[in-house]
Design a protein around this motif. Structure first.
Motif, PDB file in Angstrom:
ATOM      1  N   TYR A 227      17.908 -14.073  45.000  1.00 40.76           N
ATOM      2  CA  TYR A 227      19.333 -13.950  44.929  1.00 40.76           C
ATOM      3  C   TYR A 227      19.787 -12.588  44.599  1.00 40.76           C
ATOM      4  O   TYR A 227      20.908 -12.459  45.105  1.00 40.76           O
ATOM      5  CB  TYR A 227      19.692 -15.046  43.601  1.00 40.76           C
ATOM      6  N   HIS A 228      18.714 -11.814  44.012  1.00 37.95           N
ATOM      7  CA  HIS A 228      19.246 -10.477  43.970  1.00 37.95           C
ATOM      8  C   HIS A 228      19.377  -9.635  45.309  1.00 37.95           C
ATOM      9  O   HIS A 228      20.287  -9.056  45.547  1.00 37.95           O
ATOM     10  CB  HIS A 228      18.428  -9.609  43.000  1.00 37.95           C
TER      11      HIS A 228
ATOM     12  N   ALA B  66      21.202 -14.232  39.744  1.00 35.24           N
ATOM     13  CA  ALA B  66      19.903 -13.793  39.827  1.00 35.24           C
ATOM     14  C   ALA B  66      19.654 -13.264  38.418  1.00 35.24           C
ATOM     15  O   ALA B  66      18.406 -13.714  37.861  1.00 35.24           O
ATOM     16  CB  ALA B  66      20.116 -12.549  40.664  1.00 35.24           C
TER      17      ALA B  66
ATOM     18  N   ALA C 187      15.118 -15.422  40.977  1.00 35.08           N
ATOM     19  CA  ALA C 187      16.081 -14.450  40.787  1.00 35.08           C
ATOM     20  C   ALA C 187      15.909 -13.132  41.806  1.00 35.08           C
ATOM     21  O   ALA C 187      17.020 -12.691  42.103  1.00 35.08           O
ATOM     22  CB  ALA C 187      15.449 -13.868  39.269  1.00 35.08           C
TER      23      ALA C 187
END
Ligand code: HEM
Ligand code: HEM
Length: 123
Positions: free
Chosen positions: A56-57, A5, A53
């Motif tokens: 994925y975080h 991320a 990002a």
């Protein structure tokens, strides 16, 4: 923000810094010929990579495998090939880099589709 991320967000922020410098250059010079390249550096670079990002975080399990690393590389290579390719094409040059970069960018989105589907099945 850590791991994959972080790298997606770093690439996104680098894209928008370069995209804003390009926008300022266009605005100051009054020459907007590069509008599509500027637009796609910001939209495929900043907006799309930042959304990856954030995903994925929020879904850390999605960022742990090899697929996420492949996705990172393909997404960044897509921007690096596509944006200068659009600039070259809009300067009257060959369209091949814009076409190849667009297909790499599309491949990155297909990898993301696979990731979202796989994570949906596992959760
Ligand atoms: C310092 C920041 C920025 C400056 C100075 C700037 C400047 C410009 C300029 C001068 C144009 C050409 C406008 C025209 O000819 O109609 C343009 C177009 C565009 N910019 Fe930026 N820009 C900036 C940031 C951004 C960002 C952050 C994004 C996206 C997240 C963005 C997306 C676009 C898009 C999509 C277009 C095309 C609009 C259209 O099709 O009419 N720009 N920008
Ligand atoms: C493989 C990916 C993509 C391809 C091949 C593509 C292709 C194109 C093409 C051919 C145009 C017309 C450009 C012109 O008239 O000169 C365009 C415009 C535009 N696209 Fe994309 N696009 C892609 C991704 C995206 C994404 C992800 C976004 C937004 C998040 C986006 C937003 C826009 C916008 C706002 C315009 C109008 C501004 C401009 O003319 O550049 N595109 N795109």
């Amino acid at each position: 923000m850590r791991g994959i991320a972080h790298y997606f967000m770093l690439a996104a922020v680098i894209s928008v810094v370069l995209g804003m410098i390009w926008g300022l250059q266009m605005a100051i010079s009054g020459d907007h010929t590069m509008l599509p390249a500027h637009a796609h550096l910001n939209l495929v670079g900043w907006v799309t990579l930042a959304l990856f990002a954030i995903y994925y975080h929020l879904v850390p399990a999605a960022g742990e495998g090899l697929l996420a690393r492949v996705h990172l590389v393909v997404a960044i290579v897509g921007v690096i090939v596509m944006v200068p390719g659009i600039a070259v094409a809009h300067s009257g040059g060959p369209e091949i880099a814009a076409a190849v970069g667009s297909l790499i960018t599309f491949a990155s989105m297909l990898i993301f589709l696979a990731t979202v589907v796989l994570q949906g099945r596992q959760s």
